[in-house]
Design a protein around this motif. Sequence first.
Motif, PDB file in Angstrom:
ATOM      1  N   GLY A  64       0.817  -1.208   0.000  1.00 44.40           N
ATOM      2  CA  GLY A  64       0.000   0.000   0.000  1.00 44.40           C
ATOM      3  C   GLY A  64       0.851   1.260   0.000  1.00 44.40           C
ATOM      4  N   LYS A  65       1.905   1.256   0.809  1.00 44.59           N
ATOM      5  CA  LYS A  65       2.778   2.416   0.875  1.00 44.59           C
ATOM      6  C   LYS A  65       3.530   2.637  -0.435  1.00 44.59           C
ATOM      7  N   ALA A  66       3.823   1.558  -1.138  1.00 45.53           N
ATOM      8  CA  ALA A  66       4.529   1.667  -2.424  1.00 45.53           C
ATOM      9  C   ALA A  66       3.581   1.918  -3.593  1.00 45.53           C
ATOM     10  N   SER A  67       2.277   1.925  -3.319  1.00 52.37           N
ATOM     11  CA  SER A  67       1.304   2.087  -4.394  1.00 52.37           C
ATOM     12  C   SER A  67       1.279   3.528  -4.901  1.00 52.37           C
ATOM     13  N   LYS A  74      -1.773   6.648   1.414  1.00 49.62           N
ATOM     14  CA  LYS A  74      -1.868   7.510   2.594  1.00 49.62           C
ATOM     15  C   LYS A  74      -2.291   6.759   3.863  1.00 49.62           C
ATOM     16  N   PRO A  75      -3.322   5.901   3.815  1.00 48.83           N
ATOM     17  CA  PRO A  75      -3.659   5.148   5.041  1.00 48.83           C
ATOM     18  C   PRO A  75      -2.506   4.262   5.527  1.00 48.83           C
ATOM     19  N   GLU A  77       0.729   4.808   5.022  1.00 49.36           N
ATOM     20  CA  GLU A  77       1.772   5.691   5.567  1.00 49.36           C
ATOM     21  C   GLU A  77       1.418   6.164   6.970  1.00 49.36           C
ATOM     22  N   TRP A  78       0.167   6.549   7.197  1.00 51.21           N
ATOM     23  CA  TRP A  78      -0.231   7.044   8.512  1.00 51.21           C
ATOM     24  C   TRP A  78      -0.258   5.929   9.552  1.00 51.21           C
ATOM     25  N   PHE A  79      -0.704   4.747   9.163  1.00 48.37           N
ATOM     26  CA  PHE A  79      -0.695   3.616  10.098  1.00 48.37           C
ATOM     27  C   PHE A  79       0.735   3.321  10.544  1.00 48.37           C
ATOM     28  N   ILE A  80       1.640   3.238   9.588  1.00 48.42           N
ATOM     29  CA  ILE A  80       3.038   2.940   9.913  1.00 48.42           C
ATOM     30  C   ILE A  80       3.644   4.054  10.760  1.00 48.42           C
ATOM     31  N   PHE A  81       3.351   5.296  10.414  1.00 46.83           N
ATOM     32  CA  PHE A  81       3.906   6.431  11.152  1.00 46.83           C
ATOM     33  C   PHE A  81       3.435   6.445  12.599  1.00 46.83           C
ATOM     34  N   ILE A  82       2.143   6.220  12.825  1.00 47.16           N
ATOM     35  CA  ILE A  82       1.580   6.295  14.176  1.00 47.16           C
ATOM     36  C   ILE A  82       2.148   5.191  15.068  1.00 47.16           C
ATOM     37  N   PHE A  83       2.190   3.965  14.569  1.00 47.44           N
ATOM     38  CA  PHE A  83       2.634   2.858  15.413  1.00 47.44           C
ATOM     39  C   PHE A  83       4.155   2.764  15.524  1.00 47.44           C
ATOM     40  N   ARG A  84       4.873   3.365  14.603  1.00 46.91           N
ATOM     41  CA  ARG A  84       6.323   3.451  14.766  1.00 46.91           C
ATOM     42  C   ARG A  84       6.726   4.693  15.545  1.00 46.91           C
ATOM     43  N   GLY A  85       5.853   5.690  15.550  1.00 43.36           N
ATOM     44  CA  GLY A  85       6.193   6.953  16.193  1.00 43.36           C
ATOM     45  C   GLY A  85       5.832   7.036  17.658  1.00 43.36           C
ATOM     46  N   SER A  86       5.032   6.094  18.164  1.00 40.22           N
ATOM     47  CA  SER A  86       4.640   6.115  19.573  1.00 40.22           C
ATOM     48  C   SER A  86       5.223   4.904  20.301  1.00 40.22           C
TER      49      SER A  86
END
Length: 268
Positions: A64-67, A74-75, A77-86
């Motif tokens: 999905g991120k490479a799509s 976008k979903p 990217e945000w999922f990965i960002f939130i769970f890697r960022g907290s």
Amino acid sequence: MSCWQTVQDYGLRAIGIGERLLPREDFTFCQQVTLIGSGMIWNIYFGVVALTLGFFFATALALGKASPRKFLRKPAEWFIFIFRGSPLFIQFFFGYFLFLSLKSVSPIFDPFTAAWLGALIVLFMNTSAYSAEIFYGALLSIPKGDTEAADAYGMSGWPRFRRIVWPTMLRLAWPAYTNEAIFLFHATALVFFSGFPAWQQRGDALYYASYFADKTFNPFVPYPILAGYFILLTLVVVGIFGFVNGRLNRHLPQNMKKKIQLRPNLIR
């Protein structure tokens, strides 16, 4: 009480089989080894199930991120960002209180407040995010010649992904993914210290190690036992993932095979 009797009484206590009450006094070394080992059943359960389910979800997130399509990218990217960022500890904390709030709305969410399901979901989402970033990097590193050769043979869509893209992605990502698997098993020790209660004192290995440390005022016995169990578990994980790594690279010459290098994460 003999050590063998202790093993029979407490060997499966963490999952509700055997003696119900924990020892209160005259703690023996055998009791500590047995009960901490009993708690490792939960750590293995959380790690194996979260890693297995997270592997497939992480693959979907990486794709999905490479799509090129924004509604997929976008979903992811945000999922990965939130769970890697907290921090994982905070994710456990908020996950428990989210499930607790949903439980007050409908009784169908009652199992989610238990560690066996609620904490498992948090671990699943966390490892999916980290693994997806690893797989995404591997997708970007696939040699262009491999995909061009697939195009030249007329391969496209699912056959191209299944026979060329996915195997190459796994070969490139596997050493880093092995380290993620090791860290995930270590992270399971946070489950019963982050909001999810241990029902009837049926906790994981760290739960029992802390119990003995508090009762005996001597942390230098239970915690080294706990560390020994996790070292053994790490050796098993390295062995299994090393075997898979060998299978993934079995077509390569011996001197070109990438060996797994362990790089433990000190901070998540």
